[in-house]
Motif scaffolding. Structure first.
Motif, short mmCIF file in Angstrom:
data_model
loop_
_atom_site.label_atom_id
_atom_site.label_comp_id
_atom_site.label_asym_id
_atom_site.label_seq_id
_atom_site.Cartn_x
_atom_site.Cartn_y
_atom_site.Cartn_z
N GLU A 237 0.83 -1.20 0.00
CA GLU A 237 0.00 0.00 0.00
C GLU A 237 0.87 1.26 0.00
OE1 GLU A 237 -0.40 -2.60 1.89
OE2 GLU A 237 -2.46 -3.32 1.55
N GLN A 240 2.21 1.93 -3.45
CA GLN A 240 1.20 2.49 -4.33
C GLN A 240 1.02 4.00 -4.12
OE1 GLN A 240 -0.26 1.02 -6.98
NE2 GLN A 240 1.17 -0.63 -6.45
N LYS A 241 1.40 4.49 -2.94
CA LYS A 241 1.30 5.92 -2.65
C LYS A 241 2.57 6.68 -3.04
CE LYS A 241 -1.78 5.16 1.29
NZ LYS A 241 -1.92 5.29 2.77
N SER A 242 3.59 5.96 -3.45
CA SER A 242 4.85 6.61 -3.80
C SER A 242 4.75 7.31 -5.15
CB SER A 242 5.97 5.58 -3.84
OG SER A 242 5.78 4.69 -4.92
N LYS A 243 5.74 8.10 -5.46
CA LYS A 243 5.71 8.87 -6.70
C LYS A 243 5.82 7.98 -7.93
CE LYS A 243 7.17 13.42 -5.14
NZ LYS A 243 8.08 14.56 -5.40
N LEU A 266 6.92 9.71 -0.60
CA LEU A 266 5.52 9.62 -1.00
C LEU A 266 5.11 10.84 -1.81
CD1 LEU A 266 3.86 8.17 2.21
CD2 LEU A 266 4.88 6.98 0.28
N GLN A 267 3.91 10.80 -2.35
CA GLN A 267 3.43 11.86 -3.23
C GLN A 267 3.25 13.18 -2.48
OE1 GLN A 267 -0.09 10.02 -4.69
NE2 GLN A 267 0.99 8.72 -6.15
N GLN A 268 2.97 13.09 -1.17
CA GLN A 268 2.75 14.31 -0.38
C GLN A 268 4.05 14.83 0.24
OE1 GLN A 268 1.02 11.45 0.12
NE2 GLN A 268 -0.82 12.00 -1.01
#
Length: 314
Positions: A237, A240-243, A266-268
């Motif tokens: 999981e 899946q949130k990574s860039k 991560l994306q954030q």
């Protein structure tokens, strides 16, 4: 490696003597749950190495074309080492002889026999490779290639080829090992097994190429079994949130563990860090998210690639 025995030729009586194999032949274990995927891969590697030896090299004085490789002609020993047997139909050819093909009467076990061999009567080393591919599918699917399957009465190699083409090969995998198999191990194994039964001889791999790919499949599996328990339970999981989640899909689990130990972006603009051992995690955030109010006379500037620092879990 030793793959046969001795031959007695006294008084016109020929007797082939084989080394005693305590576990008998491979065909008895195909649907045995206790034969794990790792064990099956090692057996496959042994078989491929044996065939590589038989087919020889440029410097070998002779080449042996087995002509009847099947699961019933693979012997297993106490340590589950596998050796090829059943040389009654084998042909020995000098390496100097043109081995593009050998004209021969059709023989071998149906289901494992190269269909081109049956149609044309031409025997080649690639005919053995087809048979090897059939055995690989036996081991993956827990079935014998000599038994007709499904409503179309297809033999396993042809049914497996059909399922591989439509990306449904997983439907044929033996249920006793299906949950054990690491995806990359499966993909690597399935690809080389499929190439072995290719309808064009020139597209089939050599025994050496099969050995290389099977060892890669085993490497993926052993890496998975050793390092998967060390990763965070929710690592999929997190990925899946990574860039760039796709970049993590084909790397080894050991490398993935090392990446998580250092931190994954991560994306954030956050990083989740997994520590060695107990798998506790600290959340790390970019310093660009913070500013000092009234405490610094200098103008603050955001740095494009600032350092990351760790904040403890609350």
């Amino acid at each position: 490696m030793y793959y046969g025995g001795g031959v007695s030729n006294e008084e016109d009586e020929k007797i082939t003597v084989y080394e005693y194999a305590s576990r008998g032949s491979l065909d008895k274990y195909l649907s045995d749950d206790s034969l794990t995927w790792v064990m099956r891969l090692k057996i496959c590697i042994d078989i491929a190495i044996g065939l590589e030896f038989l087919h020889g090299t440029v410097s070998s004085p002779e080449v042996v074309i087995h002509r009847d490789i099947s699961s019933s002609n693979i012997l297993l020993f106490d340590d589950w080492k596998a050796k090829i047997t059943g040389f009654g139909l084998s042909l020995v050819c000098p390496t100097s002889q043109d081995l593009e093909y050998v004209i021969d009467n059709v023989s071998g076990t149906i289901g494992y026999r190269d269909p081109l061999y049956s149609q044309e009567g031409f025997l080649t080393k690639e005919s053995d490779i087809f048979s090897l591919g059939a055995v690989l599918f036996d081991i993956l699917c827990g079935k014998l290639s000599s038994v007709k399957l499904d409503d179309d009465y297809l033999y396993l190699p042809f049914l497996a080829k059909k399922h591989y083409h439509f990306k449904k090969l997983d439907e044929l995998v033996f249920e006793g090992i299906k949950e054990q198999i690491e995806p990359q191990s499966f993909v690597t194994f399935a690809k080389i097994a499929y190439q072995c039964i290719h309808h064009r001889r020139e597209r089939r791999p050599t025994a050496n190429e099969v050995v290389i790919q099977l060892k890669k499949s085993l490497e993926f599996q052993e890496d998975y079994e050793k390092w998967e328990p060390e990763l965070p339970k929710d690592y999929k999981e997190i990925i899946q949130k990574s860039k760039c989640p796709e970049m993590y899909s084909t790397i080894k689990k050991e490398d993935l563990y090392n990446i998580f130990s250092k931190g994954i972006l991560l994306q954030q603009d956050k990083v989740l860090l997994s520590f060695d051992g107990d798998r506790e995690r600290n959340e790390m955030v970019s310093a660009t998210m913070f500013s000092y109010i009234g405490s610094c006379p200098h103008e603050l500037k955001s740095l494009p690639e600032s350092r990351l620092f760790s904040l403890p879990d609350i």
